[in-house]
Design a protein around this motif. Structure first.
Motif, PDB file in Angstrom:
ATOM      1  N   SER A   1       0.829  -1.197   0.000  1.00  0.00           N
ATOM      2  CA  SER A   1       0.000   0.000   0.000  1.00  0.00           C
ATOM      3  C   SER A   1       0.869   1.254   0.000  1.00  0.00           C
ATOM      4  O   SER A   1       2.077   1.193   0.206  1.00  0.00           O
ATOM      5  N   GLU A   2       0.232   2.396  -0.218  1.00  0.00           N
ATOM      6  CA  GLU A   2       0.970   3.654  -0.294  1.00  0.00           C
ATOM      7  C   GLU A   2       1.661   4.004   1.022  1.00  0.00           C
ATOM      8  O   GLU A   2       2.708   4.638   1.023  1.00  0.00           O
ATOM      9  N   GLU A   3       1.069   3.622   2.141  1.00  0.00           N
ATOM     10  CA  GLU A   3       1.688   3.975   3.421  1.00  0.00           C
ATOM     11  C   GLU A   3       2.878   3.075   3.777  1.00  0.00           C
ATOM     12  O   GLU A   3       3.616   3.359   4.701  1.00  0.00           O
ATOM     13  N   HIS A   4       3.054   1.974   3.038  1.00  0.00           N
ATOM     14  CA  HIS A   4       4.180   1.066   3.265  1.00  0.00           C
ATOM     15  C   HIS A   4       5.151   1.151   2.094  1.00  0.00           C
ATOM     16  O   HIS A   4       4.746   1.045   0.949  1.00  0.00           O
ATOM     17  N   ASP A   5       6.436   1.325   2.398  1.00  0.00           N
ATOM     18  CA  ASP A   5       7.423   1.385   1.317  1.00  0.00           C
ATOM     19  C   ASP A   5       8.365   0.181   1.327  1.00  0.00           C
ATOM     20  O   ASP A   5       9.313   0.125   0.561  1.00  0.00           O
ATOM     21  N   MET A   6       8.085  -0.804   2.199  1.00  0.00           N
ATOM     22  CA  MET A   6       8.906  -2.014   2.240  1.00  0.00           C
ATOM     23  C   MET A   6       8.084  -3.162   2.807  1.00  0.00           C
ATOM     24  O   MET A   6       7.074  -2.938   3.477  1.00  0.00           O
ATOM     25  N   GLU A   7       8.511  -4.366   2.510  1.00  0.00           N
ATOM     26  CA  GLU A   7       7.884  -5.554   3.078  1.00  0.00           C
ATOM     27  C   GLU A   7       8.959  -6.429   3.698  1.00  0.00           C
ATOM     28  O   GLU A   7      10.034  -6.604   3.115  1.00  0.00           O
ATOM     29  N   ILE A   8       8.665  -6.947   4.878  1.00  0.00           N
ATOM     30  CA  ILE A   8       9.571  -7.881   5.538  1.00  0.00           C
ATOM     31  C   ILE A   8       8.738  -9.027   6.119  1.00  0.00           C
ATOM     32  O   ILE A   8       7.520  -8.937   6.212  1.00  0.00           O
ATOM     33  N   TYR A   9       9.430 -10.075   6.493  1.00  0.00           N
ATOM     34  CA  TYR A   9       8.780 -11.234   7.094  1.00  0.00           C
ATOM     35  C   TYR A   9       8.947 -11.208   8.607  1.00  0.00           C
ATOM     36  O   TYR A   9      10.010 -10.852   9.121  1.00  0.00           O
ATOM     37  N   ASP A  10       7.904 -11.614   9.317  1.00  0.00           N
ATOM     38  CA  ASP A  10       8.043 -11.985  10.712  1.00  0.00           C
ATOM     39  C   ASP A  10       8.653 -13.387  10.723  1.00  0.00           C
ATOM     40  O   ASP A  10       8.439 -14.167   9.783  1.00  0.00           O
ATOM     41  N   LEU A  11       9.392 -13.707  11.776  1.00  0.00           N
ATOM     42  CA  LEU A  11      10.091 -14.989  11.848  1.00  0.00           C
ATOM     43  C   LEU A  11       9.774 -15.732  13.137  1.00  0.00           C
ATOM     44  O   LEU A  11       9.491 -15.114  14.166  1.00  0.00           O
ATOM     45  N   ARG A  12       9.875 -17.042  13.069  1.00  0.00           N
ATOM     46  CA  ARG A  12       9.851 -17.890  14.267  1.00  0.00           C
ATOM     47  C   ARG A  12      11.131 -18.721  14.257  1.00  0.00           C
ATOM     48  O   ARG A  12      11.463 -19.352  13.255  1.00  0.00           O
ATOM     49  N   VAL A  13      11.844 -18.714  15.380  1.00  0.00           N
ATOM     50  CA  VAL A  13      13.043 -19.535  15.544  1.00  0.00           C
ATOM     51  C   VAL A  13      12.697 -20.608  16.571  1.00  0.00           C
ATOM     52  O   VAL A  13      12.352 -20.295  17.715  1.00  0.00           O
ATOM     53  N   THR A  14      12.790 -21.866  16.143  1.00  0.00           N
ATOM     54  CA  THR A  14      12.370 -22.998  16.968  1.00  0.00           C
ATOM     55  C   THR A  14      13.525 -23.983  17.125  1.00  0.00           C
ATOM     56  O   THR A  14      14.244 -24.254  16.156  1.00  0.00           O
ATOM     57  N   VAL A  15      13.677 -24.537  18.328  1.00  0.00           N
ATOM     58  CA  VAL A  15      14.639 -25.615  18.523  1.00  0.00           C
ATOM     59  C   VAL A  15      14.110 -26.817  17.751  1.00  0.00           C
ATOM     60  O   VAL A  15      13.065 -27.380  18.087  1.00  0.00           O
ATOM     61  N   ASP A  16      14.821 -27.206  16.699  1.00  0.00           N
ATOM     62  CA  ASP A  16      14.427 -28.302  15.823  1.00  0.00           C
ATOM     63  C   ASP A  16      14.846 -29.648  16.399  1.00  0.00           C
ATOM     64  O   ASP A  16      14.064 -30.591  16.430  1.00  0.00           O
ATOM     65  N   HIS A  17      16.101 -29.734  16.827  1.00  0.00           N
ATOM     66  CA  HIS A  17      16.583 -30.953  17.486  1.00  0.00           C
ATOM     67  C   HIS A  17      17.857 -30.649  18.269  1.00  0.00           C
ATOM     68  O   HIS A  17      18.499 -29.629  18.067  1.00  0.00           O
ATOM     69  N   ILE A  18      18.153 -31.544  19.198  1.00  0.00           N
ATOM     70  CA  ILE A  18      19.347 -31.438  20.037  1.00  0.00           C
ATOM     71  C   ILE A  18      20.091 -32.757  19.907  1.00  0.00           C
ATOM     72  O   ILE A  18      19.567 -33.814  20.262  1.00  0.00           O
ATOM     73  N   GLU A  19      21.302 -32.687  19.382  1.00  0.00           N
ATOM     74  CA  GLU A  19      22.069 -33.908  19.126  1.00  0.00           C
ATOM     75  C   GLU A  19      22.922 -34.324  20.322  1.00  0.00           C
ATOM     76  O   GLU A  19      23.393 -35.450  20.377  1.00  0.00           O
ATOM     77  N   GLY A  20      23.131 -33.417  21.273  1.00  0.00           N
ATOM     78  CA  GLY A  20      23.925 -33.709  22.454  1.00  0.00           C
ATOM     79  C   GLY A  20      23.040 -33.655  23.692  1.00  0.00           C
ATOM     80  O   GLY A  20      21.908 -34.121  23.684  1.00  0.00           O
ATOM     81  N   ARG A  21      23.563 -33.049  24.736  1.00  0.00           N
ATOM     82  CA  ARG A  21      22.777 -32.904  25.968  1.00  0.00           C
ATOM     83  C   ARG A  21      22.428 -31.438  26.150  1.00  0.00           C
ATOM     84  O   ARG A  21      23.243 -30.551  25.887  1.00  0.00           O
ATOM     85  N   SER A  22      21.208 -31.170  26.584  1.00  0.00           N
ATOM     86  CA  SER A  22      20.745 -29.795  26.753  1.00  0.00           C
ATOM     87  C   SER A  22      21.283 -29.231  28.062  1.00  0.00           C
ATOM     88  O   SER A  22      20.787 -29.546  29.137  1.00  0.00           O
ATOM     89  N   VAL A  23      22.319 -28.427  27.960  1.00  0.00           N
ATOM     90  CA  VAL A  23      22.902 -27.819  29.158  1.00  0.00           C
ATOM     91  C   VAL A  23      22.265 -26.477  29.483  1.00  0.00           C
ATOM     92  O   VAL A  23      22.442 -25.956  30.569  1.00  0.00           O
ATOM     93  N   CYS A  24      21.491 -25.918  28.547  1.00  0.00           N
ATOM     94  CA  CYS A  24      20.881 -24.602  28.771  1.00  0.00           C
ATOM     95  C   CYS A  24      19.424 -24.718  29.215  1.00  0.00           C
ATOM     96  O   CYS A  24      18.768 -23.703  29.437  1.00  0.00           O
ATOM     97  N   GLY A  25      18.924 -25.916  29.321  1.00  0.00           N
ATOM     98  CA  GLY A  25      17.553 -26.107  29.780  1.00  0.00           C
ATOM     99  C   GLY A  25      16.497 -25.959  28.701  1.00  0.00           C
ATOM    100  O   GLY A  25      15.309 -25.916  29.003  1.00  0.00           O
ATOM    101  N   MET A  26      16.921 -25.885  27.450  1.00  0.00           N
ATOM    102  CA  MET A  26      15.938 -25.783  26.369  1.00  0.00           C
ATOM    103  C   MET A  26      15.581 -27.172  25.861  1.00  0.00           C
ATOM    104  O   MET A  26      16.316 -28.132  26.057  1.00  0.00           O
TER     105      MET A  26
END
Length: 107
Positions: A2-27
């Motif tokens: 629209s006229e009031e917008h001069d750019m488009e960007i995406y919102d993002l989601r960052v998700t823990v997909d997998h953990i190959e070792g041991r979770s030391v951070c509690g996630m």
């Protein structure tokens, strides 16, 4: 766009997909945060996200918010790793919504 917008960007989601070792951070697999409206970082209530995992993915988020050429590796790649070698936590970055914005509101 629209006229009031001069750019488009995406919102993002960052998700823990997998953990190959041991979770030391509690996630755990499925833990996530969202990046909305260019710079608003949101965590689910009562959850946390490891600052070291965040630091690993942070440099890529501004690029992932923008449309990139089809041949660009960052357009295709979605997985990013935490730097902790004992944990080997892998995060997935997904685009959740395309949003029109005014660049003058961001600078």
């Amino acid at each position: 766009m629209s006229e009031e917008h001069d750019m488009e960007i995406y919102d993002l989601r960052v998700t823990v997909d997998h953990i190959e070792g041991r979770s030391v951070c509690g996630m755990a697999v499925g833990d996530c945060f969202e990046l909305e409206q260019s710079a608003h970082l949101r965590l689910p209530d009562g959850k946390h996200f490891c600052v070291y995992a965040l630091a690993a993915v942070l440099p890529f988020l501004a690029a992932k918010q923008r449309a990139l050429p089809a041949g660009d590796w960052l357009e295709r790649d979605t997985l990013f790793c935490c730097p902790d070698p004992e944990e080997r936590l892998v995060m997935r970055v997904e685009r959740t919504q395309r949003r029109g914005m005014r660049s003058a509101d961001l600078t």
